[in-house]
Design a protein around this motif. Structure first.
Motif, PDB file in Angstrom:
ATOM      1  N   GLU A  48       0.682  -1.016   0.037  1.00 22.25           N
ATOM      2  CA  GLU A  48      -0.333  -0.364   0.189  1.00 22.25           C
ATOM      3  C   GLU A  48       0.286   1.347   0.392  1.00 22.25           C
ATOM      4  O   GLU A  48       0.677   2.207  -0.906  1.00 22.25           O
ATOM      5  N   ALA A  49       1.800   1.040   0.429  1.00 25.42           N
ATOM      6  CA  ALA A  49       2.866   2.545   0.779  1.00 25.42           C
ATOM      7  C   ALA A  49       3.393   2.115  -0.799  1.00 25.42           C
ATOM      8  O   ALA A  49       3.258   4.007  -1.170  1.00 25.42           O
ATOM      9  N   LEU A  50       3.269   1.451  -2.013  1.00 27.03           N
ATOM     10  CA  LEU A  50       4.308   1.575  -3.192  1.00 27.03           C
ATOM     11  C   LEU A  50       3.157   2.224  -3.617  1.00 27.03           C
ATOM     12  O   LEU A  50       3.240   2.891  -4.585  1.00 27.03           O
ATOM     13  N   GLU A  51       1.869   1.392  -3.574  1.00 24.56           N
ATOM     14  CA  GLU A  51       0.657   2.281  -4.705  1.00 24.56           C
ATOM     15  C   GLU A  51       0.229   3.794  -3.816  1.00 24.56           C
ATOM     16  O   GLU A  51       0.326   3.959  -4.972  1.00 24.56           O
ATOM     17  N   THR A  52       0.621   4.572  -3.210  1.00 24.62           N
ATOM     18  CA  THR A  52       1.113   5.185  -2.539  1.00 24.62           C
ATOM     19  C   THR A  52       1.881   6.239  -3.519  1.00 24.62           C
ATOM     20  O   THR A  52       1.500   6.934  -3.547  1.00 24.62           O
ATOM     21  N   LEU A  53       3.167   5.954  -3.362  1.00 28.10           N
ATOM     22  CA  LEU A  53       4.343   6.114  -4.040  1.00 28.10           C
ATOM     23  C   LEU A  53       3.751   6.488  -5.185  1.00 28.10           C
ATOM     24  O   LEU A  53       3.944   7.229  -6.126  1.00 28.10           O
TER      25      LEU A  53
END
Length: 238
Positions: free
Chosen positions: A161-166
């Motif tokens: 989910e952090a990667l998707e936010t990035l």
């Protein structure tokens, strides 16, 4: 673990950070192997002191693990399912310490409760980081995002989910400069984007897009030794 004092922290609340770095054309994540004598892997995290703000605690945790400050750090989601517990850690504590000493009992009870975790992600220049251990770490290392081990609880989900936010914010905020050196070629910037998005981009289209954003400053050419093929260097406008 003997130096850990649960009483100084807010109970059942933690901070876990997805710390992104970039090297060898791959996105990496800083991962901790916990100091319990078993293969228990986790995101670098910590707890919030009774006298700390949440962002202050997150910045402190980041500085303790990387030695860096004044870098991009953003809260992106809170994780708090009803069954969210440190079950792998509890199994190890039960196995290795069936009758803990009084000073250890408080730690066992602390980890046995349900935790709500505030998720942050950070972007760092991997070449400037010297990963630092805490009392709860056996080791802290950079691992490619494509080959992470199974992490405790929902930490693999937190990474995703952090990667998707990035990915959603990379153009909007152009936070990629924290992953690159101060100056870089257009090709190096494209390789970073391709690593983040896990797909290839057409060279000409990518260059047009980046120049249209008007956030890059073109510098002198980067000498490579090949005649007439020296690429321009760029940096982000301040």
């Amino acid at each position: 673990m003997n130096q850990f004092n649960p009483e100084q922290y807010i109970p059942q609340l933690s901070i876990d950070s997805v710390i992104f770095g970039y090297k060898k054309k791959q996105l990496h994540v800083l991962i901790s192997k916990m100091n319990f004598g078993h293969n228990i892997y986790t995101l670098p995290g910590g707890f919030i002191s009774q006298d700390q703000g949440i962002d202050e605690a997150a910045l402190q945790i980041l500085k303790e693990r990387t030695g860096l400050k004044d870098i991009f750090l953003e809260q992106y989601k809170t994780f708090g399912p009803a069954d969210r517990k440190n079950n792998p850690i509890l199994d190890v504590l039960d196995q290795d310490k069936p009758t803990p000493m009084p000073d250890e009992q408080a730690v066992v009870e602390w980890f046995s409760k349900r935790f709500i975790s505030i998720g942050y992600y950070a972007l760092v220049d991997i070449n400037k980081v010297k990963p630092q251990k805490t009392d709860l770490d056996e080791s802290v290392d950079w691992l490619p995002i494509e080959s992470l081990p199974v992490l405790i609880m929902d930490h693999n989900q937190m990474v995703q989910e952090a990667l998707e936010t990035l990915r959603r914010n990379l153009d909007e905020k152009l936070i990629g400069f924290n992953l690159l050196p101060e100056t870089f070629t257009m090709r190096e910037l494209q390789e970073l984007y391709e690593a983040v998005y896990d797909k290839a981009f057409a060279r000409n289209n990518f260059q047009k897009k980046m120049l249209s954003l008007e956030v890059l400053e073109r510098l002198e050419k980067k000498f490579t030794g090949a005649a007439n093929k020296a690429p321009y260097l760029y940096r982000f406008r301040r």
